[in-house]
Design a protein around this motif. Structure first.
Motif, PDB file in Angstrom:
ATOM      1  N   MET A   1       0.660  -1.317   0.032  1.00  0.00           N
ATOM      2  CA  MET A   1      -0.096   0.015  -0.003  1.00  0.00           C
ATOM      3  C   MET A   1       0.951   1.250  -0.002  1.00  0.00           C
ATOM      4  N   LEU A   2       0.501   2.211  -0.679  1.00  0.00           N
ATOM      5  CA  LEU A   2       1.083   3.385  -0.751  1.00  0.00           C
ATOM      6  C   LEU A   2       0.270   4.630  -0.152  1.00  0.00           C
ATOM      7  N   ILE A   3       0.851   5.136   1.136  1.00  0.00           N
ATOM      8  CA  ILE A   3       0.211   6.210   1.832  1.00  0.00           C
ATOM      9  C   ILE A   3       0.998   7.588   1.539  1.00  0.00           C
ATOM     10  N   PHE A   4       0.139   8.364   0.879  1.00  0.00           N
ATOM     11  CA  PHE A   4       1.007   9.743   0.798  1.00  0.00           C
ATOM     12  C   PHE A   4       0.252  10.752   1.988  1.00  0.00           C
ATOM     13  N   VAL A   5       1.451  11.609   2.546  1.00  0.00           N
ATOM     14  CA  VAL A   5       0.812  12.535   3.588  1.00  0.00           C
ATOM     15  C   VAL A   5       1.465  14.001   2.949  1.00  0.00           C
ATOM     16  N   LEU A  20       0.652  16.333  -6.078  1.00  0.00           N
ATOM     17  CA  LEU A  20       0.157  14.950  -5.437  1.00  0.00           C
ATOM     18  C   LEU A  20      -0.994  14.291  -5.912  1.00  0.00           C
ATOM     19  N   SER A  21      -1.830  15.330  -6.371  1.00  0.00           N
ATOM     20  CA  SER A  21      -3.039  14.464  -6.926  1.00  0.00           C
ATOM     21  C   SER A  21      -2.707  13.565  -8.248  1.00  0.00           C
ATOM     22  N   ASP A  22      -2.188  14.621  -9.014  1.00  0.00           N
ATOM     23  CA  ASP A  22      -1.708  13.918 -10.285  1.00  0.00           C
ATOM     24  C   ASP A  22      -0.704  12.231 -10.029  1.00  0.00           C
ATOM     25  N   LEU A  23      -0.035  12.663  -8.973  1.00  0.00           N
ATOM     26  CA  LEU A  23       0.598  11.319  -8.837  1.00  0.00           C
ATOM     27  C   LEU A  23      -0.273  10.134  -8.246  1.00  0.00           C
ATOM     28  N   ALA A  24      -1.071  10.619  -7.421  1.00  0.00           N
ATOM     29  CA  ALA A  24      -1.852   9.683  -6.457  1.00  0.00           C
ATOM     30  C   ALA A  24      -2.758   9.071  -7.488  1.00  0.00           C
ATOM     31  N   PHE A  25      -3.570  10.046  -8.238  1.00  0.00           N
ATOM     32  CA  PHE A  25      -4.387   9.372  -9.354  1.00  0.00           C
ATOM     33  C   PHE A  25      -3.827   8.637 -10.314  1.00  0.00           C
ATOM     34  N   SER A  28      -2.995   5.100  -8.949  1.00  0.00           N
ATOM     35  CA  SER A  28      -4.016   4.247  -8.747  1.00  0.00           C
ATOM     36  C   SER A  28      -4.438   3.819 -10.243  1.00  0.00           C
ATOM     37  N   ALA A  29      -4.644   4.625 -10.989  1.00  0.00           N
ATOM     38  CA  ALA A  29      -5.188   4.153 -12.056  1.00  0.00           C
ATOM     39  C   ALA A  29      -4.026   2.962 -12.948  1.00  0.00           C
ATOM     40  N   ARG A  30      -2.932   2.849 -12.487  1.00  0.00           N
ATOM     41  CA  ARG A  30      -2.053   1.774 -12.783  1.00  0.00           C
ATOM     42  C   ARG A  30      -1.974   0.541 -11.961  1.00  0.00           C
ATOM     43  N   GLY A  31      -3.273   0.657 -11.011  1.00  0.00           N
ATOM     44  CA  GLY A  31      -3.136  -0.706 -10.209  1.00  0.00           C
ATOM     45  C   GLY A  31      -2.890  -0.626  -8.859  1.00  0.00           C
ATOM     46  N   HIS A  32      -2.190   0.478  -8.410  1.00  0.00           N
ATOM     47  CA  HIS A  32      -1.522   0.545  -6.995  1.00  0.00           C
ATOM     48  C   HIS A  32      -2.645   1.041  -5.848  1.00  0.00           C
ATOM     49  N   ASP A  33      -2.464   0.617  -4.686  1.00  0.00           N
ATOM     50  CA  ASP A  33      -3.414   0.771  -3.768  1.00  0.00           C
ATOM     51  C   ASP A  33      -2.863   1.985  -3.071  1.00  0.00           C
ATOM     52  N   VAL A  34      -3.627   3.246  -3.012  1.00  0.00           N
ATOM     53  CA  VAL A  34      -3.176   4.356  -2.771  1.00  0.00           C
ATOM     54  C   VAL A  34      -4.140   4.892  -1.864  1.00  0.00           C
ATOM     55  N   ARG A  35      -3.502   5.395  -0.814  1.00  0.00           N
ATOM     56  CA  ARG A  35      -4.225   6.068   0.488  1.00  0.00           C
ATOM     57  C   ARG A  35      -3.523   7.585   0.533  1.00  0.00           C
ATOM     58  N   VAL A  36      -4.601   8.571   1.102  1.00  0.00           N
ATOM     59  CA  VAL A  36      -3.821  10.059   1.233  1.00  0.00           C
ATOM     60  C   VAL A  36      -4.605  10.185   2.461  1.00  0.00           C
ATOM     61  N   VAL A  59      -8.660   6.476  -5.280  1.00  0.00           N
ATOM     62  CA  VAL A  59      -7.803   6.675  -4.012  1.00  0.00           C
ATOM     63  C   VAL A  59      -8.639   7.195  -2.870  1.00  0.00           C
ATOM     64  N   GLU A  60      -8.178   6.356  -1.611  1.00  0.00           N
ATOM     65  CA  GLU A  60      -9.031   6.555  -0.592  1.00  0.00           C
ATOM     66  C   GLU A  60      -8.278   7.731   0.346  1.00  0.00           C
ATOM     67  N   VAL A  61      -9.168   8.858   0.676  1.00  0.00           N
ATOM     68  CA  VAL A  61      -8.780   9.965   1.260  1.00  0.00           C
ATOM     69  C   VAL A  61      -9.139   9.889   2.685  1.00  0.00           C
ATOM     70  N   PHE A  62      -8.103  10.154   3.690  1.00  0.00           N
ATOM     71  CA  PHE A  62      -8.552  10.146   5.214  1.00  0.00           C
ATOM     72  C   PHE A  62      -8.125  11.975   5.620  1.00  0.00           C
ATOM     73  N   ARG A  63      -8.969  12.492   5.649  1.00  0.00           N
ATOM     74  CA  ARG A  63      -8.798  14.174   5.888  1.00  0.00           C
ATOM     75  C   ARG A  63      -8.966  14.349   7.392  1.00  0.00           C
ATOM     76  N   VAL A  64      -7.964  14.875   8.297  1.00  0.00           N
ATOM     77  CA  VAL A  64      -7.844  14.871   9.624  1.00  0.00           C
ATOM     78  C   VAL A  64      -8.146  16.401   9.854  1.00  0.00           C
ATOM     79  N   TRP A  65      -8.481  16.476  11.290  1.00  0.00           N
ATOM     80  CA  TRP A  65      -8.749  17.554  11.753  1.00  0.00           C
ATOM     81  C   TRP A  65      -7.668  18.539  11.874  1.00  0.00           C
TER      82      TRP A  65
END
Length: 415
Positions: A1-5, A20-25, A28-36, A59-65
């Motif tokens: 899994m790839l996790i971007f912060v 970052l959005s360009d790279l993450a998307f 993901s389109a190339r088959g990688h499991d990507v979280r942000v 891309v699964e996005v977790f947005r924190v407080w």
């Protein structure tokens, strides 16, 4: 899994968010499991909260407080940073697993210092994606009206350098930045150079006669000098101001020269005030444009200016250059004559290079292009061709994919 912060992510339009959005998307389109992991904020609209959790284009996005004091005050900004560090660290602790690859960008600064121990605890690999070097940039440009004591900078350097050496890889966005990392004691096999990019499919040259923005902004019949993006403390408008003064009283037979400033930044208002104080006309200011209009916005100018303070070479690479190349326009780089972008411009004949703060030389270079539309067009075609061959998002995705595929072979904690 790839996790971007990173503090910002799609749909925010800030520079680190877009790249970052360009790279993450793309991954993901190339088959990688990507979280942000990002904040719920937008760069220029802190009251506009984004969803806490969603899946965007795979891309699964977790947005924190985080707190929302904004960029206007140093103390408030520092609190915003700290609350993001804490919230992102807590989310990362719960999300990361052994064998994951955590990619820490550089907003907020010193993010690698927070992420490195979590990667170690979880048995994950850390990749630092360095859009700039902090605290070097802060020391050079200052922190608003305040400056930190030297001992604080020494501590920040030590912590940052330790996090760089602990990473499985440090991705620099330019060769000079890679050289700076080597000088800090980072091993050569833990440094990779992957420049930023433009999306050559999204940003395309638009002929002046077909450009609705050029007509909407009243730029028809003029030679337009553009500056697009952030005008911040890492940049300097003195050369631009000097050139505007000199060209405003040029000979009547010369082409009409207009100036188009698109975007914002810390020096934006100061630049406008100086123009008003000097009574200079012919300068149009426009806000940041949405990505779907970047082809028209960047193509509205006949030549673009890109600048960087010489003392920041190796700490920052102006990414606006890549969009200019995609739009098929010449670049005049203002800054270190041997800088990262200056070398590319010279090597590939993509425009010219003017010394830092030299308005007279900049005016001469602009005049030469305004009087030679055929050369301007030829340079633009070269810039577009270079973008398609070397500076396109597709090329960068290939480089990133090869890098990430090689990382697991290093092993966690490899020396």
């Amino acid at each position: 899994m790839l996790i971007f912060v990173n503090r910002y992510f799609h749909p925010d339009h800030s520079a680190t968010s877009q790249i970052l959005s360009d790279l993450a998307f793309g991954l993901s389109a190339r088959g990688h499991d990507v979280r942000v992991i990002a904040s719920r904020l937008r760069y220029d609209a802190s009251d506009d909260l984004l969803p806490a959790h969603e899946v965007i284009r795979g891309v699964e996005v977790f947005r924190v407080w985080t707190s929302r004091f904004g960029r206007g005050d140093l103390i408030g900004r520092a609190i915003d940073y700290v609350t993001f560090y804490l919230s992102a660290a807590w989310r990362l602790l719960r999300l990361a697993r052994a064998g994951d690859i955590i990619i820490a960008e550089t907003d907020p600064p010193m993010l690698s210092v927070i992420v490195a121990p979590i990667a170690y605890l979880r048995g994950a690999l850390l990749v630092n994606w360095l859009q700039d070097l902090f605290p070097e940039v802060a020391q050079a440009v200052g922190l608003g009206r305040r400056q930190l004591p030297g001992l604080v900078y020494d501590l920040l350097h030590a912590l940052r350098n330790a996090s760089l050496r602990a990473a499985a890889m440090n991705v620099a966005v330019g060769k000079k930045m890679a050289e700076r990392l080597s000088s800090l004691g980072v091993a050569a096999d833990r440094i990779a150079v992957i420049p930023n990019w433009a999306d050559a499919e999204r940003i395309r040259p638009v002929a002046p006669k077909d450009n609705p923005l050029r007509k909407e902004w009243g730029l028809e019949g003029s030679f337009v000098v553009g500056y697009s993006g952030n005008l911040g403390r890492a940049h300097d408008y003195r050369a631009m101001l000097g050139a505007i003064e000199r060209l405003s009283c040029g000979p009547s037979e010369a082409p009409t020269i207009r100036w188009l400033i698109v975007g914002g930044g810390a020096l934006h208002e100061a630049f406008r005030r100086e123009l008003r104080a000097k009574g200079l006309k012919g300068v149009l200011f426009a806000p940041y444009q949405p990505r779907e209009r970047l082809s028209e916005s960047l193509s509205a100018a006949d030549v673009h200016l890109v600048c960087l303070r010489p003392d920041l070479e190796g700490s920052v690479v102006p990414s606006k250059f890549y969009g200019v190349a995609a739009a098929g326009r010449p670049t005049i780089f203002i800054g270190d004559l041997d800088g990262e972008i200056a070398q590319i411009v010279r090597r590939s004949d993509l425009g010219s290079v003017a010394p830092h703060g030299d308005g007279e030389e900049l005016a001469a270079q602009i005049s030469a292009l305004a009087l030679d539309p055929a050369r301007c067009s030829d340079i633009g075609m070269k810039a577009r061709r270079l973008c398609e061959e070397e500076l396109d998002k597709r090329v960068a995705l290939d480089l990133w994919e090869r890098l990430l595929e090689c990382l697991p072979a290093r092993g966690v904690g490899a020396a």
